[in-house]
Motif scaffolding. Structure first.
Motif, PDB file in Angstrom:
ATOM      1  N   HIS A 114       0.789  -1.035   0.279  1.00 38.82           N
ATOM      2  CA  HIS A 114       0.238  -0.086  -0.012  1.00 38.82           C
ATOM      3  C   HIS A 114       1.049   1.409  -0.034  1.00 38.82           C
ATOM      4  N   GLU A 115       2.118   1.164   0.330  1.00 39.11           N
ATOM      5  CA  GLU A 115       2.778   2.128   1.021  1.00 39.11           C
ATOM      6  C   GLU A 115       3.171   2.827  -0.791  1.00 39.11           C
ATOM      7  N   ALA A 116       3.679   1.752  -1.434  1.00 38.30           N
ATOM      8  CA  ALA A 116       4.536   1.754  -2.609  1.00 38.30           C
ATOM      9  C   ALA A 116       3.770   2.518  -3.808  1.00 38.30           C
ATOM     10  N   ALA A 117       2.192   1.808  -2.884  1.00 38.98           N
ATOM     11  CA  ALA A 117       0.926   2.005  -4.512  1.00 38.98           C
ATOM     12  C   ALA A 117       0.820   3.752  -4.151  1.00 38.98           C
ATOM     13  N   VAL A 118       0.823   4.290  -2.761  1.00 37.84           N
ATOM     14  CA  VAL A 118       0.723   5.704  -2.379  1.00 37.84           C
ATOM     15  C   VAL A 118       1.979   6.720  -3.307  1.00 37.84           C
ATOM     16  N   ALA A 119       2.791   6.299  -2.983  1.00 39.81           N
ATOM     17  CA  ALA A 119       4.349   6.481  -3.332  1.00 39.81           C
ATOM     18  C   ALA A 119       4.349   7.006  -4.644  1.00 39.81           C
ATOM     19  N   ALA A 120       3.963   5.489  -5.457  1.00 42.48           N
ATOM     20  CA  ALA A 120       3.834   5.586  -7.037  1.00 42.48           C
ATOM     21  C   ALA A 120       3.038   6.783  -7.205  1.00 42.48           C
ATOM     22  N   ASP A 121       1.682   6.565  -6.859  1.00 34.64           N
ATOM     23  CA  ASP A 121       1.025   7.683  -7.704  1.00 34.64           C
ATOM     24  C   ASP A 121       1.596   9.444  -7.411  1.00 34.64           C
ATOM     25  N   GLY A 143       7.029  -7.191 -10.264  1.00 35.63           N
ATOM     26  CA  GLY A 143       8.392  -7.301 -11.025  1.00 35.63           C
ATOM     27  C   GLY A 143       9.097  -6.876 -12.167  1.00 35.63           C
ATOM     28  N   ASP A 144       7.773  -6.471 -12.630  1.00 42.25           N
ATOM     29  CA  ASP A 144       8.164  -5.867 -14.213  1.00 42.25           C
ATOM     30  C   ASP A 144       8.389  -4.499 -13.919  1.00 42.25           C
ATOM     31  N   ALA A 145       8.665  -3.992 -13.058  1.00 43.17           N
ATOM     32  CA  ALA A 145       9.848  -2.155 -12.429  1.00 43.17           C
ATOM     33  C   ALA A 145      11.471  -2.853 -12.087  1.00 43.17           C
ATOM     34  N   GLY A 153      20.700  -2.946  -8.484  1.00 51.15           N
ATOM     35  CA  GLY A 153      19.382  -2.105  -8.795  1.00 51.15           C
ATOM     36  C   GLY A 153      19.370  -1.323  -7.161  1.00 51.15           C
ATOM     37  N   GLY A 154      19.144  -3.179  -6.201  1.00 46.04           N
ATOM     38  CA  GLY A 154      19.218  -4.009  -4.980  1.00 46.04           C
ATOM     39  C   GLY A 154      20.123  -2.603  -3.813  1.00 46.04           C
ATOM     40  N   MET A 155      21.393  -3.035  -3.865  1.00 47.37           N
ATOM     41  CA  MET A 155      22.400  -2.071  -3.532  1.00 47.37           C
ATOM     42  C   MET A 155      22.070  -0.349  -3.668  1.00 47.37           C
ATOM     43  N   CYS A 156      21.909  -0.119  -4.862  1.00 47.74           N
ATOM     44  CA  CYS A 156      22.363   1.475  -4.829  1.00 47.74           C
ATOM     45  C   CYS A 156      20.765   2.075  -4.466  1.00 47.74           C
ATOM     46  N   ALA A 157      19.562   1.000  -4.213  1.00 47.37           N
ATOM     47  CA  ALA A 157      17.876   2.124  -3.362  1.00 47.37           C
ATOM     48  C   ALA A 157      18.697   1.938  -2.449  1.00 47.37           C
ATOM     49  N   ARG A 158      19.846   1.370  -1.581  1.00 47.89           N
ATOM     50  CA  ARG A 158      20.018   1.561  -0.305  1.00 47.89           C
ATOM     51  C   ARG A 158      20.831   2.267   0.493  1.00 47.89           C
ATOM     52  N   VAL A 159      21.832   2.723  -1.026  1.00 46.35           N
ATOM     53  CA  VAL A 159      23.244   3.196  -0.047  1.00 46.35           C
ATOM     54  C   VAL A 159      23.573   4.675  -1.583  1.00 46.35           C
ATOM     55  N   CYS A 160      22.880   4.354  -2.531  1.00 43.25           N
ATOM     56  CA  CYS A 160      23.306   5.820  -3.149  1.00 43.25           C
ATOM     57  C   CYS A 160      22.497   6.806  -2.140  1.00 43.25           C
ATOM     58  N   PRO A 161      23.659   8.213  -3.179  1.00 39.07           N
ATOM     59  CA  PRO A 161      22.517   9.772  -2.079  1.00 39.07           C
ATOM     60  C   PRO A 161      21.813   9.822  -3.435  1.00 39.07           C
ATOM     61  N   THR A 162      20.645   9.629  -2.707  1.00 42.34           N
ATOM     62  CA  THR A 162      19.016  10.141  -4.368  1.00 42.34           C
ATOM     63  C   THR A 162      18.781  11.365  -3.629  1.00 42.34           C
ATOM     64  N   GLU A 163      18.956  11.941  -2.501  1.00 42.47           N
ATOM     65  CA  GLU A 163      18.763  13.040  -2.467  1.00 42.47           C
ATOM     66  C   GLU A 163      19.841  14.339  -3.207  1.00 42.47           C
ATOM     67  N   LEU A 210      11.159   3.323  -4.330  1.00 47.59           N
ATOM     68  CA  LEU A 210      10.285   2.250  -4.502  1.00 47.59           C
ATOM     69  C   LEU A 210      11.153   1.799  -5.552  1.00 47.59           C
ATOM     70  N   GLN A 211      12.888   1.980  -5.667  1.00 47.64           N
ATOM     71  CA  GLN A 211      13.482   1.492  -6.391  1.00 47.64           C
ATOM     72  C   GLN A 211      13.210  -0.226  -5.280  1.00 47.64           C
ATOM     73  N   ARG A 212      13.594  -0.081  -4.313  1.00 49.54           N
ATOM     74  CA  ARG A 212      14.271  -1.113  -3.199  1.00 49.54           C
ATOM     75  C   ARG A 212      13.107  -1.960  -3.466  1.00 49.54           C
ATOM     76  N   TYR A 213      11.594  -1.559  -3.172  1.00 53.01           N
ATOM     77  CA  TYR A 213      10.759  -2.581  -3.462  1.00 53.01           C
ATOM     78  C   TYR A 213      10.261  -2.786  -4.839  1.00 53.01           C
ATOM     79  N   ALA A 214      10.791  -2.217  -5.414  1.00 53.68           N
ATOM     80  CA  ALA A 214      10.596  -3.446  -7.128  1.00 53.68           C
ATOM     81  C   ALA A 214      11.398  -4.405  -7.611  1.00 53.68           C
ATOM     82  N   THR A 215      12.979  -3.998  -7.158  1.00 49.46           N
ATOM     83  CA  THR A 215      13.995  -4.685  -6.933  1.00 49.46           C
ATOM     84  C   THR A 215      14.421  -6.418  -5.394  1.00 49.46           C
TER      85      THR A 215
END
Length: 445
Positions: free
Chosen positions: A34-41, A74-76, A87-97, A119-124
């Motif tokens: 649910h959180e992912a769906a809200v964030a994606a919206d 899964g497609d994401a 992408g899983g590690m980058c979702a955790r450690v990248c300075p996305t900010e 969202l990237q972590r959720y998908a990967t």
């Protein structure tokens, strides 16, 4: 015989195991469905999305977020992995900010950006939880490639080469693969042994033979690899550490911050790790923040991070600086270390105040001050550690052109050992792009 480390105040068990476990929980907990769906919206799905341009691996961010919105995580995940196999590690450690989220059009004074990293972590994570590897190998090409360094660049390169049907031998000097993902990132950013699990998942494509505990320049040379393989990729990172040559830097309990972090990352029981009562970290980058915050999490009563220039010049992002401050780390700027004092063990570190002139040149004011410290962690940068006089070095890194080509025939390089930003996501992009160039040479050359 008394252990001088413990006698000086550097000791284990400053906090209970329960408290330490609570301190080292996931920095950014995963999103639920649910959180992912809200964030994606919240995504505008921009046609010329600035977040894509800001991503070093050029992930199609609007597409993968739309796929999550459509109930297809899964497609994401596949959309992400097509560009960034880590992408899983980058979702955790990248300075996305300072990358994709900073570029997000929602990132205004009134709004927060879309939570692209989470969202990237959720998908990967969805894809990695599956029973099969999402990629299959092409028909064997009969070509053999050596990849030296099983960090982000080497792993990305090896996976892409294996996917194209080449046979890859992946070497690493340490006992475990993963590079800085395994040894050099704060434990609270990659919980549940994620770095090792990600490597196991990546190797699931097949065609990659892993050999650990073998170092370039000792177990083999670049020339030998050139003779034995059709192509070579060097992704050894920055294995050496800079030492300032300070008086007293060889005292007990003064050490490199990267060693402190690696020891913590490999510990089965963090409560058993010795940490000082008064800790001083010298440096202003990500390593300094990771060391300082984790020292505090282990129970240090006071932790200071001291940097020779101003905050705006720090290698650590504003987000990471704020994260350190929120965890009780005191940040001191415009101060350079001049000496460490103590009898056998570290007791005090002295700094001199600095100023930055209009030309950017750093000068000292002559004003000195000292801080009590029973543990000093030096985080003043790393350097290339490679024993090969044949490969061209420029400004302390391997010189490359185009997609990682070196001056040596059939030898490529990428990651932190080459020029550019020392970021996981940049290393992945360089390893991937070098692999594509190698593939072209191997099949068309």
């Amino acid at each position: 015989m008394t252990d001088t480390r413990y006698a000086s105040g550097v000791k284990p068990g400053r906090l209970s195991g329960e408290d330490i476990a609570a301190n080292f929980t996931d920095m950014h907990p995963p999103l639920g469905d649910h959180e992912a769906a809200v964030a994606a919206d919240r995504c505008y799905f921009c046609h010329d999305a600035p977040c894509v341009t800001a991503c070093p691996t050029a992930i199609d961010i609007p597409l993968f977020i739309r796929q999550i919105q459509g109930g297809k995580p899964g497609d994401a995940g596949r959309t992400i992995f097509d560009q960034n196999i880590l992408g899983g590690m980058c979702a955790r450690v990248c300075p996305t900010e300072t990358l994709c989220e900073e570029a997000c059009v929602r990132n205004t004074a009134e709004e927060d950006p879309v939570e692209i990293g989470r969202l990237q972590r959720y998908a990967t994570d969805t894809v990695m939880a599956g029973n099969t590897h999402p990629y299959t190998r092409a028909a064997p090409t009969g070509k053999r490639v050596a990849v030296v360094g099983a960090g982000p660049a080497g792993l990305a390169c090896a996976h892409r080469l294996a996917m194209h049907g080449h046979e890859v031998t992946l070497y690493d000097a340490r006992k475990k693969p993963g590079g800085l993902n395994e040894y050099g990132i704060a434990a609270y950013k990659t919980v549940d042994d994620f770095a090792a699990r990600e490597v196991d998942w990546l190797l699931g494509i097949g065609g990659i033979k892993l050999e650990t505990g073998v170092k370039l320049g000792e177990a083999f040379t670049i020339r030998e690899l050139q003779e034995d393989f059709d192509a070579v990729f060097i992704g050894v990172g920055l294995g050496g550490v800079n030492r300032p040559g300070l008086p007293g830097e060889t005292l007990d309990n003064t050490e490199d911050a990267v060693d402190f972090i690696a020891r913590l990352r490999q510990a089965n029981d963090k409560a058993a790790l010795p940490v000082g009562k008064k800790v001083v970290v010298v440096g202003g980058g990500m390593t300094a923040v990771d060391a300082a915050v984790q020292a505090k999490m282990l129970g240090a009563e006071s932790v200071s991070m001291v940097y020779r220039r101003g905050r705006d010049a720090m290698g650590a992002s504003l987000f990471e600086q704020d994260h350190a401050a929120k965890n009780g780390v005191s940040i001191v700027t415009n101060a350079a270390p001049v000496g460490i004092a103590g009898q056998v063990v570290t007791e005090e570190i002295t700094f001199v105040r600095t100023e930055t002139g209009p030309d950017g040149k750093l000068t000292t004011t002559g004003e000195e001050f000292s801080r009590e410290a029973d543990q000093v962690l030096l985080a003043i940068g790393q350097k290339l550690d490679i024993a090969s006089p044949r490969i061209e070095i420029e400004n302390g890194k391997i010189k490359v052109s185009g997609p990682g080509r070196t001056n040596l025939e059939r030898v490529w390089a990428g990651g932190d050992c080459t020029p550019g930003e020392d970021l996981t996501v940049v290393a992945v992009a360089e390893g991937r792009d070098a692999a594509e160039d190698m593939h072209t040479m191997l099949t068309e050359g």
